[in-house]
Motif scaffolding. Sequence first.
Motif, PDB file in Angstrom:
ATOM      1  N   GLN A 137       6.240  -6.844 -10.033  1.00  0.00           N
ATOM      2  CA  GLN A 137       5.412  -6.008  -9.452  1.00  0.00           C
ATOM      3  C   GLN A 137       5.321  -4.732 -10.447  1.00  0.00           C
ATOM      4  OE1 GLN A 137       6.217  -4.810  -5.296  1.00  0.00           O
ATOM      5  NE2 GLN A 137       4.480  -3.209  -5.376  1.00  0.00           N
ATOM      6  N   GLU A 147       2.297  -3.156 -12.027  1.00  0.00           N
ATOM      7  CA  GLU A 147       1.520  -1.742 -12.041  1.00  0.00           C
ATOM      8  C   GLU A 147       1.582  -0.856 -13.300  1.00  0.00           C
ATOM      9  OE1 GLU A 147       3.703   0.533  -8.670  1.00  0.00           O
ATOM     10  OE2 GLU A 147       3.510  -0.974  -7.396  1.00  0.00           O
ATOM     11  N   LYS A 160      11.079  -1.972  -6.045  1.00  0.00           N
ATOM     12  CA  LYS A 160      10.146  -3.149  -6.341  1.00  0.00           C
ATOM     13  C   LYS A 160      10.687  -3.869  -7.187  1.00  0.00           C
ATOM     14  CE  LYS A 160       6.178   0.278  -5.581  1.00  0.00           C
ATOM     15  NZ  LYS A 160       5.221   0.981  -5.870  1.00  0.00           N
ATOM     16  N   LEU A 167      10.158   3.306 -10.287  1.00  0.00           N
ATOM     17  CA  LEU A 167       9.486   2.025  -9.375  1.00  0.00           C
ATOM     18  C   LEU A 167      11.032   1.321  -9.129  1.00  0.00           C
ATOM     19  CD1 LEU A 167       6.246   1.279 -11.569  1.00  0.00           C
ATOM     20  CD2 LEU A 167       6.663   2.320  -9.320  1.00  0.00           C
TER      21      LEU A 167
END
Length: 204
Positions: free
Chosen positions: A163, A167, A159, A154
């Motif tokens: 965030q 997730e 990101k 990620l």
Amino acid sequence: MNAPANNLCIVDDDEAVRRSLGLLLLSRGYAVQTFASGEAFLADADLHRAGCVVLDLRMDGISGLQVLDALRAQDSPMVVIFLSGHGDIPIAIEAVQNGAFDWLEKPCNDERLLETIARALQKAGEIATRRQARKSAQALWAKLTPRETQVARLVAEGKPNKQIALELAPLEQRTVETHRAHVFAKLGLANSHQLDRFLREHGL
């Protein structure tokens, strides 16, 4: 002389060709192995070490194309140069399109042969370097915990920590920051751009 240059093979069922090419290459300082058939080459050569094989297209027993297929099936780093008769040129060109490095028409010019082999061995060295780099990268990647690998992917996508925490919930942002720091430290990287390139280059 580098490692690929020490893994140079000639495969031809014509003894005169094997002898003349072998003597030429030995005179230029190459370590050469010669084989009278594709079967002997596949059985006795070091196929898992980078190097170059000068391979006759048409031989008694299995053909040069079948040897190429066998090398590809084993994911061998050997670079293939085909020797072909005049009538085999279309087949040789097709072989290059299917992964062979180059082809030379019999009888081949000594200087062209030497130049082609030099280029093939350079490519073999590049293959060896890439494979070693990938092996090292895989070893580093294996040091990450399962959660760190999730965070790493990620992060590589660019990101932000907040965030990523959402997730991977339930996961606190501070925990993501800790995982992120561990990822960079273990992989020896400085930022998300380097991490993205690391994953792409090494197929992770």
